[in-house]
Scaffold this motif. Sequence first.
Motif, mmCIF file in Angstrom:
data_model
loop_
_atom_site.group_PDB
_atom_site.id
_atom_site.type_symbol
_atom_site.label_atom_id
_atom_site.label_comp_id
_atom_site.label_asym_id
_atom_site.label_seq_id
_atom_site.Cartn_x
_atom_site.Cartn_y
_atom_site.Cartn_z
ATOM 1 N N PHE A 188 0.692 -1.604 -0.319
ATOM 2 C CA PHE A 188 0.456 0.112 -0.254
ATOM 3 C C PHE A 188 0.874 1.123 -0.226
ATOM 4 N N GLY A 189 2.008 1.119 -0.933
ATOM 5 C CA GLY A 189 3.025 2.307 -0.691
ATOM 6 C C GLY A 189 4.049 2.189 0.193
ATOM 7 N N GLY A 190 3.845 1.735 1.024
ATOM 8 C CA GLY A 190 5.304 1.411 2.106
ATOM 9 C C GLY A 190 6.675 1.658 1.005
ATOM 10 N N THR A 191 6.972 0.704 0.295
ATOM 11 C CA THR A 191 8.282 0.809 -0.004
ATOM 12 C C THR A 191 8.807 2.337 -0.392
ATOM 13 N N GLN A 192 7.733 3.716 -0.750
ATOM 14 C CA GLN A 192 7.266 4.707 -1.988
ATOM 15 C C GLN A 192 7.655 5.925 -0.381
ATOM 16 N N ARG A 193 6.428 5.272 0.082
ATOM 17 C CA ARG A 193 6.290 6.907 1.447
ATOM 18 C C ARG A 193 7.480 6.901 2.295
ATOM 19 N N LEU A 194 7.428 5.268 2.974
ATOM 20 C CA LEU A 194 8.968 5.341 4.143
ATOM 21 C C LEU A 194 10.318 5.969 4.130
ATOM 22 N N PRO A 195 10.552 5.490 2.636
ATOM 23 C CA PRO A 195 11.879 6.521 2.662
ATOM 24 C C PRO A 195 11.780 7.513 2.338
ATOM 25 N N LEU A 197 10.166 9.631 3.407
ATOM 26 C CA LEU A 197 10.304 10.493 5.075
ATOM 27 C C LEU A 197 11.398 10.645 5.722
ATOM 28 N N ILE A 198 11.077 8.694 6.121
ATOM 29 C CA ILE A 198 13.043 8.747 6.903
ATOM 30 C C ILE A 198 13.951 8.479 6.403
ATOM 31 N N GLY A 199 14.317 8.999 5.065
ATOM 32 C CA GLY A 199 15.956 8.367 4.614
ATOM 33 C C GLY A 199 16.190 7.074 4.603
ATOM 34 N N LEU A 200 16.438 6.669 3.649
ATOM 35 C CA LEU A 200 16.704 5.540 3.001
ATOM 36 C C LEU A 200 17.348 4.060 3.921
ATOM 37 N N ASN A 201 18.400 5.089 4.431
ATOM 38 C CA ASN A 201 18.935 4.152 5.650
ATOM 39 C C ASN A 201 18.085 3.252 6.629
ATOM 40 N N ALA A 202 17.252 3.947 7.538
ATOM 41 C CA ALA A 202 16.671 4.088 8.125
ATOM 42 C C ALA A 202 15.244 3.416 7.782
ATOM 43 N N ALA A 203 14.687 3.776 6.332
ATOM 44 C CA ALA A 203 13.190 2.831 5.668
ATOM 45 C C ALA A 203 14.194 0.763 5.629
ATOM 46 N N LEU A 204 14.841 1.264 5.421
ATOM 47 C CA LEU A 204 15.821 -0.031 4.616
ATOM 48 C C LEU A 204 15.254 -1.152 5.762
ATOM 49 N N LYS A 205 16.261 -0.189 6.715
ATOM 50 C CA LYS A 205 16.385 -1.075 8.466
ATOM 51 C C LYS A 205 15.247 -2.500 9.097
ATOM 52 N N LEU A 221 13.090 9.243 14.424
ATOM 53 C CA LEU A 221 13.184 9.333 12.470
ATOM 54 C C LEU A 221 13.055 9.874 12.099
ATOM 55 N N GLY A 222 11.950 10.799 12.540
ATOM 56 C CA GLY A 222 11.115 11.670 11.668
ATOM 57 C C GLY A 222 9.412 11.254 11.390
ATOM 58 N N LEU A 223 9.371 9.879 11.518
ATOM 59 C CA LEU A 223 7.895 9.345 11.175
ATOM 60 C C LEU A 223 6.692 9.219 11.525
ATOM 61 N N ALA A 224 7.427 10.164 13.197
ATOM 62 C CA ALA A 224 5.679 10.997 13.897
ATOM 63 C C ALA A 224 5.979 12.155 13.863
ATOM 64 N N ASP A 225 5.327 12.961 14.398
ATOM 65 C CA ASP A 225 5.090 14.507 14.540
ATOM 66 C C ASP A 225 5.580 14.804 15.346
ATOM 67 N N LYS A 226 4.484 13.785 16.491
ATOM 68 C CA LYS A 226 4.388 14.295 17.621
ATOM 69 C C LYS A 226 3.997 13.143 18.690
ATOM 70 N N ILE A 304 12.474 -0.337 -4.869
ATOM 71 C CA ILE A 304 12.871 1.462 -4.314
ATOM 72 C C ILE A 304 14.336 1.328 -5.009
ATOM 73 N N SER A 305 15.203 0.896 -6.367
ATOM 74 C CA SER A 305 16.255 1.115 -6.700
ATOM 75 C C SER A 305 15.555 1.849 -7.993
ATOM 76 N N GLN A 306 14.671 1.018 -8.137
ATOM 77 C CA GLN A 306 14.151 2.349 -9.338
ATOM 78 C C GLN A 306 13.231 3.386 -9.112
ATOM 79 N N THR A 307 13.131 3.455 -7.336
ATOM 80 C CA THR A 307 11.512 4.822 -7.764
ATOM 81 C C THR A 307 12.631 6.185 -6.852
ATOM 82 N N TYR A 308 13.407 5.378 -5.933
ATOM 83 C CA TYR A 308 13.430 6.449 -4.268
ATOM 84 C C TYR A 308 14.763 7.524 -5.657
ATOM 85 N N PRO A 309 14.606 9.384 -4.803
ATOM 86 C CA PRO A 309 13.321 9.390 -3.729
ATOM 87 C C PRO A 309 11.797 9.176 -4.208
ATOM 88 N N ALA A 310 10.234 8.502 -3.804
ATOM 89 C CA ALA A 310 9.253 8.665 -4.186
ATOM 90 C C ALA A 310 8.832 10.288 -4.064
#
Length: 778
Positions: A188-195, A197-205, A221-226, A304-310
């Motif tokens: 549902f878009g997790g491979t696109q929106r998470l990298p 939002l928080i960067g490639l390294n953190a998202a890959l983990k 990580l920047g995943l939460a705003d509050k 991810i290699s074909q779309t980052y950064p989305a």
Amino acid sequence: MKRSSTPNTTTSSRMKQQPSSTPSRSKNLSKGRKINKTINETIGDFKIEYNPTTNIGALTLDLKNSKVNILTSKVLYQLDQHLKKLATLPIKILLIKSAKPKSFIAGADINEIKQILKSPTHTKIIAQGQNIIDNIAHFKAPTVAVIDGHALGGGLELALACTYRIVSSESYTKLALPEVTLGILPGFGGTQRLPALIGLNAALKMILKGTAVNGSKAYRLGLADKVIPSAYISFELPKFIDQVNRNPHSLRKDRSRRLRRHFPWIVALATKLALKPILRFTRKQLLKSIGPHYPAPNKVLKIISQTYPAVTTEKIKHGLALERIGFLELLKTASTSHLLALFHHSTMLKNKAIVKAAPLNQKSSTSHLKRTLKKSHFPIEQSLVIGGGTMGAGIAWLMSHHNLPVRIKEVSWEAASSGYQKLLAIHNQRERKVGQPQQVTTAELSRTSFTTSWTPVHNETLVIEAVPENLELKKNILKTLERYCSQDTIIATNTSSLSIDQLARSLKHSERFLAIHFFNPVHRMKLVELAPGPKTDPELFATVGRFLKKQNRIVIPVKACPGFLVNRILFAYLNEAMKILEETKDIETIDASLKDFGMPMGPFRLIDQIGLDVCAHVAQCLSKAYRHLPNPLKAYKKLNQRNWLGQKAGTGFYAYASGQPMGVNPELYHELYGESALMKRTFTSEKIIERLIMAMAHESLIALELGIVQTPWELDLALLYGTGFPAFRGGILRYIDTLTPAKAFKKFERLKDFYGDHFTPPAILKDTVSRNQLFYND
């Protein structure tokens, strides 16, 4: 696109039709008509709220007849309809919440996922789900996901589509994309929106390992705003909304968005420089850690290699198309089918009632118990562990970790000090490995105390004996314990190899006695084997099982026998490895072969890790019970005499430096075999794998035949969590089904002819073949 399963929603076509249960009241959300009144109504599984004064709307999900919220096709359809209706209102901010305690959304419906390929329109079904989540990302007003509890798989992907995320700081709140652990990928878009939002390294983990993060980590990580304590969310939420309305750029995430918007060349340059090296390194690490057996992580990397950064709508659209293709390709693989089945059975195990595995040999007496069996169950309020060694400290940690006061009984204060150091080492490791806060360590240690006296035992509800595996020592301790404990105290042993029947005979009231076999290390191994004594009360047995489940343990009820289930099967596997070593004198090939099969390590690395002294003691106990198996005791004794005890001693089958294997112990073969060390046979990896895995399969079949465990899937889960049997193969009995029982029978006959009667085909396999059946019917 994941997570939990529900038994009553498997029709994948529901997104195409309007559920009949949706009331006509939804017409209240009229087309374009100005709304001057407050809306507060429940339609289907959603509560819809709108305040015309503040122009704030809210959708609160509360899936009927379910403990957690799941993104079924019906729920997604309702969500889509409500979003379309709410878009007609002058909404300034839309909140998306959950009515379930300690849970946001647990993911997609596993049953529906398993049925997708059966639909001729499977690609369209996934696209519809993606479009509905994408509608949140393109909603006309800012959206805020309010997360107080688990947001897993599709639940987190829904939150990622929101403009903002507020997350509670409670320990039960976890955010994760665990799809790869099921052999699939975020769809549902997790491979696109998470990298993005928080960067490639953190998202890959997070994506490749399914790693969960708590609220504090999500904010860093920047995943939460509050991040807000659960009790204060209702007070802080209006302030956050006001901040979004007045000055959204003051939020940290909005500042990073402006950087991408106004300086796209910085993002492009950084991506160009970093993307290929990061992906190359990650692929190497994946190959090293999981081998080629799990296709999902590499599929994620390719997408991810074909779309980052989305960061553009077009890129996200392209990424969603790649997710659909990859998701469907993975669903067709055998490994994904096996992983989904294991998850389904794990869920079944959590919900299954704990039933005493062995029949009662005689009617039990419960007259001495103050509480009658008609009452719900015996509350376990305080605990005591006898013995502060490695296992005792681990068990004490588990009790305190789950808010239960625990006392450790030792023979001296010197021994108690040693136990405290072991306990402290567990907490230090958790602080390093999982980021356990110091205040949590302090709180848990405060719930732990030590004693050298038997007097405090009288106040304990549960006492677990965890002293060394010596029958007479344990019998004497149990006799003493019974003199001091109350008549309501539950008495348990943590033995893994001794006779439960003999231990039970040392007690006057053995109906309150049972075995709770934890696995080492307790703070990492969730599996627990629960075995009754000959007179154990069934209700007490069930109570202890429920108690352990609340402590997040994977509880397998087993019949009492030497080694119970896992160690019995592991004993057969390791013994056969010792027999092959005697023939080949080639440790490295044996270990490498089993690693290639998918085991986490080879049998000799495993023995070194367990400790050769421990293995020798277990072999001494179990060899008497299982005389049909090869006996490695002489070899173990030779190595123990040289103090070659394995990794902890620096030398075992391998030589170690700083805990790492540096190669085979150069003196090993001569010590074990003398002049015959040069007499070697050569086996291919295929032959080694066949012989060892079929040895494990043989003892597994006998255990199932004898009723040591109740079902094939419980046996497979026990070996998965207890021995690291490769999950992508689905379990040892699933492996036999994959071979087909008829072919497995022929393998056993051939192995019997070459290597001995311990490979004689079990009767249960012969019966299965004669009836042309499998061990699994799914």
